[in-house]
Design a protein around this motif. Structure first.
Motif, PDB file in Angstrom:
ATOM      1  N   GLU A  65      42.938  28.318  35.109  1.00  0.00           N
ATOM      2  CA  GLU A  65      41.481  28.628  35.501  1.00  0.00           C
ATOM      3  C   GLU A  65      41.662  29.314  34.030  1.00  0.00           C
ATOM      4  N   PHE A  66      42.666  29.744  33.376  1.00  0.00           N
ATOM      5  CA  PHE A  66      42.092  30.595  31.550  1.00  0.00           C
ATOM      6  C   PHE A  66      42.212  29.486  30.275  1.00  0.00           C
ATOM      7  N   THR A 117      39.445  22.991  35.060  1.00  0.00           N
ATOM      8  CA  THR A 117      38.816  24.414  35.386  1.00  0.00           C
ATOM      9  C   THR A 117      37.257  24.732  35.878  1.00  0.00           C
ATOM     10  N   ALA A 118      37.264  26.131  36.849  1.00  0.00           N
ATOM     11  CA  ALA A 118      36.767  25.396  37.621  1.00  0.00           C
ATOM     12  C   ALA A 118      36.680  27.655  37.389  1.00  0.00           C
TER      13      ALA A 118
ATOM     14  N   MET B  94      33.030  23.829  25.878  1.00  0.00           N
ATOM     15  CA  MET B  94      32.699  24.848  26.820  1.00  0.00           C
ATOM     16  C   MET B  94      32.226  25.931  25.862  1.00  0.00           C
ATOM     17  N   ILE B 112      36.650  35.180  29.706  1.00  0.00           N
ATOM     18  CA  ILE B 112      37.712  34.220  29.589  1.00  0.00           C
ATOM     19  C   ILE B 112      38.422  33.001  30.244  1.00  0.00           C
ATOM     20  N   GLY B 113      38.517  32.372  30.011  1.00  0.00           N
ATOM     21  CA  GLY B 113      38.242  30.690  30.496  1.00  0.00           C
ATOM     22  C   GLY B 113      36.915  30.121  30.558  1.00  0.00           C
ATOM     23  N   ASN B 114      36.462  29.022  31.494  1.00  0.00           N
ATOM     24  CA  ASN B 114      35.390  28.295  31.128  1.00  0.00           C
ATOM     25  C   ASN B 114      34.591  28.723  32.549  1.00  0.00           C
ATOM     26  N   GLY B 115      34.771  29.917  33.459  1.00  0.00           N
ATOM     27  CA  GLY B 115      34.634  29.473  34.735  1.00  0.00           C
ATOM     28  C   GLY B 115      33.006  30.486  34.136  1.00  0.00           C
ATOM     29  N   SER B 118      30.491  27.975  35.089  1.00  0.00           N
ATOM     30  CA  SER B 118      29.876  27.818  36.971  1.00  0.00           C
ATOM     31  C   SER B 118      29.510  28.483  37.153  1.00  0.00           C
ATOM     32  N   ILE B 133      35.031  20.949  36.661  1.00  0.00           N
ATOM     33  CA  ILE B 133      34.600  20.838  35.210  1.00  0.00           C
ATOM     34  C   ILE B 133      36.324  20.513  34.953  1.00  0.00           C
TER      35      ILE B 133
END
Lengths: 266, 376
Positions: A65-66, A117-118, B94, B112-115, B118, B133
């Motif tokens: 996730e991160f 990831t998402a 990303m 933080i992260g690539n959410g 989305s 992703i």
């Protein structure tokens, strides 16, 4: 898709040196320049396999996730110092896909190496991809992991999490899966998307499940708890400890969409 | 059997602010103009820049939004069907460019992260399913494309939007620099022993995939193959065997022979090791007998837009299929024919159709090939 082995590792935030020692317990392969993310991934994947002999074409699917959050932070800090110097291994370690590469070297595998990831449903979507591949290829086998570093050392980390009661942990939780029913502990029978709660409720109402477990966004109350980014991987492994047979795991994202995973204990 | 067609596409790259401009630019560019073209797109360093002077955060979201809606319009998807789209993204960096700018201004992460990518897509399209992703270095958008295609073929989803995202960021540029992989001259010379490294670029593209074509010459995804190679973190085995197996198996999964191919779109990132690996692979693939090789033209899009890393396969297929649909094959700028290899030369097509093998490989051992065709 049959689950043959699981391993769940969650730990309070530790530095890379801690994980180097953990990895040294299981392999002598040099990990001198490895990132914390790589070491965390490697440790969990190898502990999942233990002494099992796995096919050389076993794939590695990692959901995060991160991502490599400490690696990205390090490079951001480097870019804002004078002079600007990005060290080669710091750059390489930003690439989370290297974790799968490291695992493949230690386990000597040459299946796919996929990092996904998402938003909120990273492990579920990663599992879904592997599940689809498994349905299409009878020889498919995969290590499927949810790996995330603790974000507790990120400045004002509370602004980045959905619920302030949650305490960030390091996590590396894994399933080893294939199409072989013999000696399996459980079978994932379906992984489905539902666009909203109503359609999910109708499905649950028309099918029988002995036990249903929920991700933290789907629960009506949330206790203070340790969590990590792909917590669902740990939750699913916990669910497998149930004495019941027909199990389900419900994951909700912040948009109100669901992924529903059905598992039969064997 | 369900097939998967590319019914719409869009791109923003160094070649132009949209697909039409990019194709028109490719049509006009020849080797004589290659040097002046590079000069026009390189701002401060050899890097193929998108012409957009907005800050990193604004341009990131604005360009992604543009390519999404350009592709949806290209495929004639009505807005009341946007929710039905399954979205797949492939990228290496990303939203690192967004993180960089935010860090520079505020000293911390924006997300933080690539959410966040989305969630941005959610605001635009409100899709019924969450975005998936992929981050597998240079094969990221290939993985996204083929995963989407397979879900359509297996009847799991009706329609997909696939995005390739790669924007300039200092972390990536400095990182490649620290590995001494960047070209000092900024000149792409595909597979040439004189090639001296990678010339990075930025580009963002989108394709719409559906089970039925919208136009008679829409491209079909015929087959693909993904093979992992744990030779090195930063390259495929220079003996070329894995890349060869990937290309060969992509062809056989498409039920094609080599002679069915119009073109082979090569990866050609520009480093010595990658050139060696790819050259060896192609020699194995194209070998006939006694130093004779099948002269299937090779093409590289990287002299036009640079190496756009995780987005490269999607960016390159959008450009190349658009060129074919306009009725021409572009030059491979900077290339030199050898005894083994023939590179594409600009020419008009009698019929606006082609069958193309695409080959990609990259960091972390992924090698991926796929075949597209719009031949009737």
């Amino acid at each position: 898709m049959y689950i043959h082995a699981t391993y769940s590792f969650m730990h309070s935030n530790e530095a890379v040196g801690f994980y180097k020692k953990k990895v040294k317990e299981i392999t002598q392969t040099s990990m001198r320049r490895a990132s914390k993310f790589n070491l965390l991934s490697l440790y969990g994947a190898c502990k999942c396999i233990e002494d099992r002999v796995i096919p050389s074409d076993t794939s590695i699917y990692i959901g995060s996730e991160f991502g490599v959050v400490s690696g990205v932070q390090k490079v951001m800090e480097s870019l804002n110092e004078e002079p600007v110097i990005v060290m080669p291994f710091d750059f390489l370690n930003m690439n989370g896909n290297n974790a799968g590469f490291a695992i493949s070297k230690v386990l000597d595998t040459n299946g796919e190496n996929i990092l996904m990831t998402a938003s909120d449903l990273t492990f579920e979507l990663t599992l879904k991809q592997a599940f689809y591949k498994c349905e299409q290829n009878k020889n498919f086998s995969a290590l499927i992991g949810g790996v995330d570093e603790s974000i507790v050392e990120i400045d004002r980390y509370q602004t980045y999490v959905i619920d302030q009661k949650q305490i960030p942990y390091d996590g590396s939780c894994w399933l080893y899966c294939n199409n072989e029913a013999n000696n399996a502990i459980a079978k994932i029978t379906s992984v489905q998307n539902f666009a909203n709660e109503q359609s999910l409720d109708e499905y649950i109402a028309s099918n029988h499940f002995d036990e249903i477990s929920y991700n933290f966004l789907a629960r009506s109350t949330v206790e203070k708890a340790y969590f990590y980014g792909t917590q669902s991987a740990n939750d699913i492994i916990d669910l497998l400890r149930s004495e019941e047979k027909h199990l389900a795991y419900v994951s909700k994202d912040r948009q109100g969409r669901f992924i529903f995973i059905e598992i039969d204990k064997l | 059997m369900i097939q998967t067609y590319i019914t719409g596409s869009a791109i923003v790259s160094a070649l132009g602010e949209n697909k039409t401009d990019a194709v028109a630019h490719m049509y006009r560019l020849n080797n004589k103009e290659y040097a002046s073209y590079r000069k026009s797109v390189f701002k401060h360093t050899p890097f193929y820049s998108i012409s957009d002077n907005n800050n990193k955060i604004i341009r990131f979201y604005a360009i992604i939004k543009q390519v999404i809606f350009d592709a949806l319009n290209d495929a004639d998807i009505p807005s009341d069907e946007y929710h039905d789209l399954s979205v797949f993204i492939g990228s290496t960096s990303m939203n690192i460019s967004v993180t960089e700018q935010h860090w520079e201004e505020k000293g911390c992460f924006k997300d933080i992260g690539n959410g966040a990518i989305s969630r941005f897509i959610d605001t635009l399209l409100q899709p019924d399913t969450p975005t998936t992703i992929f981050s597998t270095a240079c094969t990221s958008s290939t993985n996204a494309l083929i995963a989407a295609s397979n879900e359509i073929k297996e009847g799991r989803i009706k329609r997909a939007l696939v995005l390739g995202i790669e924007f300039f960021n200092d972390a990536t540029y400095q990182g490649f620099n620290s590995l001494m992989l960047l070209s000092k001259t900024g000149v792409y010379m595909p597979l040439s022993p004189e090639s001296n490294g990678i010339v990075l670029g930025e580009g963002c593209s989108a394709v719409i995939l559906e089970a039925k074509p919208k136009a008679p010459n829409d491209f079909l995804i015929l087959g693909s193959k993904n093979i992992f190679d744990n030779y090195s973190e930063t390259s495929s085995n220079p003996d070329g065997k894995v890349i060869y197996n990937t290309m060969y198996n992509a062809l056989t999964s498409s039920k094609l022979d080599l002679e069915d191919l119009t073109l082979i779109n090569i990866h050609s990132p520009g480093t010595e090791v990658s050139n060696e690996a790819e050259s060896n692979a192609l020699e194995q693939l194209l070998y006939k007998n006694e130093n004779n090789y099948l002269k299937i033209p090779l093409i590289s899009m990287k002299p036009y837009i640079g190496h756009t890393l995780g987005a490269c396969s999607l960016n390159e297929l959008v450009l190349l299929t658009a060129a074919v649909k306009e009725g021409f094959i572009p030059n491979t700028l900077g290339s030199t024919d050898t005894e083994s290899f023939l590179f594409s030369k600009f020419h008009q097509l009698k019929k606006k159709e082609a069958t193309i093998l695409f080959s990609y490989n990259g960091f972390s051992g992924n090698n991926f090939s796929f075949v597209l065709s719009n031949k009737g």
